[in-house]
Design a protein around this motif. Structure first.
Motif: not given
Lengths: 293, 293, 293, 293, 293, 293
Positions: A177-178, A180-181, A191, A194-196, A199-200, A203, F243
């Motif tokens: 997921g990182k 996308r995060e 970040y 979407e990541g905030r 979260g990974h 995602l 989150e």
């Protein structure tokens, strides 16, 4: 570059600054004729062109500068300055690809190949940092971390009764997921929105699920076990996993992730510390770290 | 044996009890003619002589008893009933001894041999449980745990830059204080007075230090690094380490210890759970654990 | 000396700095003709030679400087500037020595005398600070703290049923490991490498144990009780005690230590606060403290 | 009396129960002819009339009963069975009264005398328990605790710079709200509705304030300081103090309260433990406690 | 105004500062001819007279200054610069007064009218900030917050079985102690000495109790319920409530308070954030906040 | 039915048990001729057929039984005994459907209608409990809770600047994952395997996402905002949200959910408590709760 003008013990003013490039960071000092514009203002980070000599000071590497020039924005290509792994990214990727090809589970092997054959995704995975700042915060960092986890997983599969394929797949892709995060294409690591917001952890599970939907024969029970590994890998709810690990594979993936991350924190925090010296206290492990003589 | 009389869904009374022997524990039920003395009183643990058949009930192994007799105290040798490892203790000990003989550091090798050649100590080490109840709570449990940790340490030494000898020594002996903290010669596992007042962390460091004092040439810096590995292996002060790990070897020994302990908790808690079933919630990991189909 | 140039409410620039010497610290301000080198750079701590007048400002003592000169490094003897107790160290040491001589337990009295007669140790004990910064962070601070704890212990021995000798010995020597954990001979108070790797709790118990080994007749049970007092005096594992206090003497030594430390934190944090005024929020008690009118 | 029928190691059934009276509690066992009604049912607490012999078992005092009879409700006066202090309540009260009479502050002395001369209040204060179960949970317990705190306060006033009168008043009356928070007139100790809704911290401050309102000349600043001592004496907000101690007197009253309470917890929890033995783990200090040989 | 001189990406120096007035705050930048005195010193907050243009920068409003002049202290009336609500305070107060007049409980209505008719009190209530910095930190903020809570209370009274009068009274006056805890008449918002020593929870209950004492017929049970609502409104002891809410009305008042406070934190922290942008991480909710497009 | 035989204060044995049916639970007592099989054994839960009279005892409703018979398993239809809402489920569902039809956002309205028109899903949603035990643990409980949240949301939309449609949709469907996390078709409420491995937070977001995939025109930004509301509704990571809420709508949905859940906990825990009485301490709010007179 972070800079401040200080005075040494004999009262002479000097410039104290931190130099950062793709291979790491180092403290630097400059005495004598200081650049005018630096003395009169407190600049933020800037690109600089320097010359000087490295030496050891109180157990930590330091550079004494002879010359320093602030570069104009149009002289630099920011991407050149992002920290990046010193390892061979192709070799690391090949190690993962080989692991994927030799999975015994037909289903996981197909899923793995589907993901690797998605060029945009796989390129992003091999380029992404593993974090914004805690550990492996460098281009190729996610790749390095995934390979480190895979290697530990291989050893554990010899010691404990475990579903090897699921363990290896989880070790490789728990942090997927990182991609996308985080973003790493605007001159730094940041970040994404979407990541905030998601979260990974979420995602990553969503990303793998989107590939699974392309494999109609993928068993529901296997999807459930894999999703569980992905969403529980932070180990505890307070670290962002909505459920804690409840299968052997999920438990081991979490412990492997934690082990490789903490080992990297030690290595990265003591990078410039000489034998017998101590790191600063401010690092992801929040304690001064010792490098024995 | 813990017992209670319950009623089944058809209203028939039955005896519900937990049978424990050296190889583990299992739930049991007994219908029909119940022993008089058990029905009228609620007994504490007792030694029993039983006959019956094992079957699976809601995903967990269960024994249906045909016959049950409470044994008199003079009929049993309590030591026979202490849980004990199912592995070959000699082979496990030999694996540690071989690791000690091949340490590259002359000083650590001498220390290791001094300890192993102290027969009382080495016998106790090979017999001790690793805990009173959390994990590896069985005769030979400390040995099993130490071997498990050594095996992980070997793999990590291939992955990270680390002092192999110190890592292996720490992996083997981080819990050595358990031989003083616990007793296992009075029909059960218990804490000693010394164990409760000082704890295995301090007792272990003190024990190793007492052997080091017999080696006048042992380097002071090495003793310091080794003591640090021993006293910091719980990882955090709230778990009883007066200092947190601050060297790579101390950090890894803690992470290895944690990994092997948690893997054992999963394995021991799901021992009787069938594929697709869930363990009880009450176990050292404090969550229901799943055994996939 | 920490310094910054600020502007007052009429727009006039002034130098704001904190002066520290062996007797404590005080805020200072300097208006008018400011030293050139201070205005142009932000210096770190430095030795300065000043003249000026003290007055009260918003309830806190402040010094208005007329003259300030930065001293050269060769003009100062750093030891002269370390904060030191204002009490008579000889008198404090004599109070402890007298307490030791009047212990009723032959064993503890011999141990006490062995320690006091080790001149290097006793001199270090009488010179050491009790901490790097929390409380009693001054030359002789450990001595002051030990005497404070002894006095409270004497009162408590009149109130509760307790082993007086063990309580007094523990009150005096619970923090003895500080003589190894801290250094005070390099121009400031710092942690030693040994101090950071093992901590004063373990180092103190080890130090006392090394003296006990010179007394072959010292009873094992007494050594155990004493070691327990020493290693448990932080009260809770999260504060660095591997075991919590489990005897009356260990419990009281912890409570006495805590009481004297917190009283000192209040006194030291309100040192310059006038009646009716409040201290800063940043102090070891992490709250603004009030000095009633 | 809590009771259960168990079997001993030779298989003989016996009655295990806990006897409680005003002086404390003790475990008891009864073999042989057991009372019929106890064997067939699991009774709750009951009043019993017993005969037997005390002896030591595994380091704890135990009573072997020869005879046991459950008493009818009309045979007993419940008040007779409430635990009560073994000390002379009149002497304890006189010690407090003497302390009040010798306060140097005219205002605090008047306030003290106003409170003591309110017979209903003073009688309740001398009768109240200090808690429902943690420590000093007995008739006269609040008095005992208040006297203990006063004695420590007297010693501390010799050691630290402090407002003696405010410290003594706070030491005596910090827990005064207990007279409203608890009830002890219905055959046991219980919380009142007011006690559960407002708590002894608020009720105590309100009670003292109601007496202060009768003294028109009482200085506002003194009332503020005193109210602060009363509402902050729990030390931390999570223990029910709306503000933490911010004056020296408030800080010391909290530390004194804590010290006397914890010492009492040790004493009460080890009441029946023989030298060399350990208490149960279940006590207000939540750890097994050791009584040295 | 907080200010620092930085360099932009083309190397040009600029002044970075934060402008605050009664309506809020905004970041500002100034290029070109910088005021001499600002470049040479690092000033603290100051009153300034500026001219410039607002624009959006990375999703946040920013002002580019053309002219900036530091004002002399005698040019400004500090009260003019305190942040104040933008709502009509008279209308807000009228909404509360109307709610008070329509309480069905004769006792609570009389109490309400007694409080509102105390002009000094009511004026202070309508002027006070609700906090020093967390939320509603502005003149009239307490009034705004009280009205917000009343409105939510009205909706909840339609949904749950509850004592409407007590709920409305609690919603309006739970934070009444703020009028004593805070001061706003010395050019800023600050804690009073009484506020730091007793806190708004105790001061509020005391204030309401002082009015109740003027109403001899006020029922004791109602006073108890009301006091409970007031002292428990922080919800948990660690947030300063000596007891947690134990009645429906107390529980709802706490939940309403929390809801309105957190909603205000979001609104105030994203005040200058443009659609699609993120707030800073440093705000009372301690997380970056998103304003969707 | 949980049962135990106790003795009353006159020594007479009685049966103490807890009766549960779809409308709630009540304590019961039975004196006199006790059923033989109950006296001799300690049964687990069972279906019983009883006759008796309700009365109040110490402020709580209690039933005195005249007759009790344990039913055979084939006499009962377990579904009949599951607790269920006393409200009209059709009316509640209609309230939600009406809210969905009047959403202003075309996209959210279509999504809502897609979900409601999936009969299997909608039936499950209207039948599901909202939890296994904390609050609304009854057939129709999820529906009740969703309606309660919607009503609060409507009020808040009048008070704060907010995206009404997103707030209403989130209020209604934040707990939608419960339909997969829990099962209620096997004679009780239980967690599903999927529920324990992924949790209702992830399952809910996944469920809504699966409907969104059927609406190709659904805006990506709206999907992101909605997913954020769903995954963050637990408010804090330790409660299972990967989150924390970072938009106004997510923040309000969390606060509304919390408010309605806690209000229900109070109501359900005090169901049988009479005016002036206190609930047990063991309830989801973990404190005794007061029902004022």
């Amino acid at each position: 570059m972070d800079a401040a003008v200080r005075k040494d013990s004999r009262g002479a003013p000097y410039l104290s600054l931190k130099l950062v490039d793709r291979t790491g960071s180092v403290d630097a000092r400059m005495w004598g004729r200081l650049p005018e514009d630096l003395v009169q203002e407190i600049p933020g980070p800037a690109y600089v062109d320097v010359e000087g000599n490295a030496h050891e000071y109180r157990g930590t590497l330091q550079v004494k500068l002879d010359r320093l020039r602030v570069m104009r924005r149009d002289e630099v290509d920011e991407e050149d300055y992002l920290p990046a792994t010193e390892q061979d990214r192709r070799a690391l990727a090949a190690e993962l690809e080989e692991a994927g090809r030799t999975l015994e589970s037909e289903d996981l092997r197909q899923l793995f190949e589907l993901m690797v054959s998605d060029e945009d995704f796989w390129e992003a995975f091999c380029e992404a940092p593993a974090a914004k700042g805690m550990h492996h915060a460098r281009i190729g960092g996610l790749l390095e971390h995934s390979v480190g986890c895979l290697r530990i997983a291989r050893a554990l599969a010899e010691i404990y009764p475990v579903d090897r394929d699921l363990l290896f797949f989880g070790a490789i892709f728990h942090d997927v997921g990182k991609v996308r995060e985080l973003s790493w294409d605007s001159g730094g690591f940041a970040y994404t929105t979407e990541g905030r917001l998601l979260g990974h952890v979420v995602l990553g599970e969503r990303l793998v699920s989107s590939y699974i939907r392309m494999l109609p024969a993928f068993p529901e029970e296997l999807r459930l076990k894999l999703s569980h590994v992905l969403i529980s890998h932070q180990g505890e709810t307070e670290y962002g996993s909505p459920e804690r690990p409840k299968t052997m594979e999920a438990l081991l993936v979490h412990l492997i992730d934690n082990l490789d991350a903490r080992a990297a924190m030690y290595i990265e925090s003591t990078q410039n510390v000489s034998p017998g010296g101590w790191s600063h206290h401010e690092n992801p492990l929040r304690r001064a770290l010792y490098v024995p003589e």
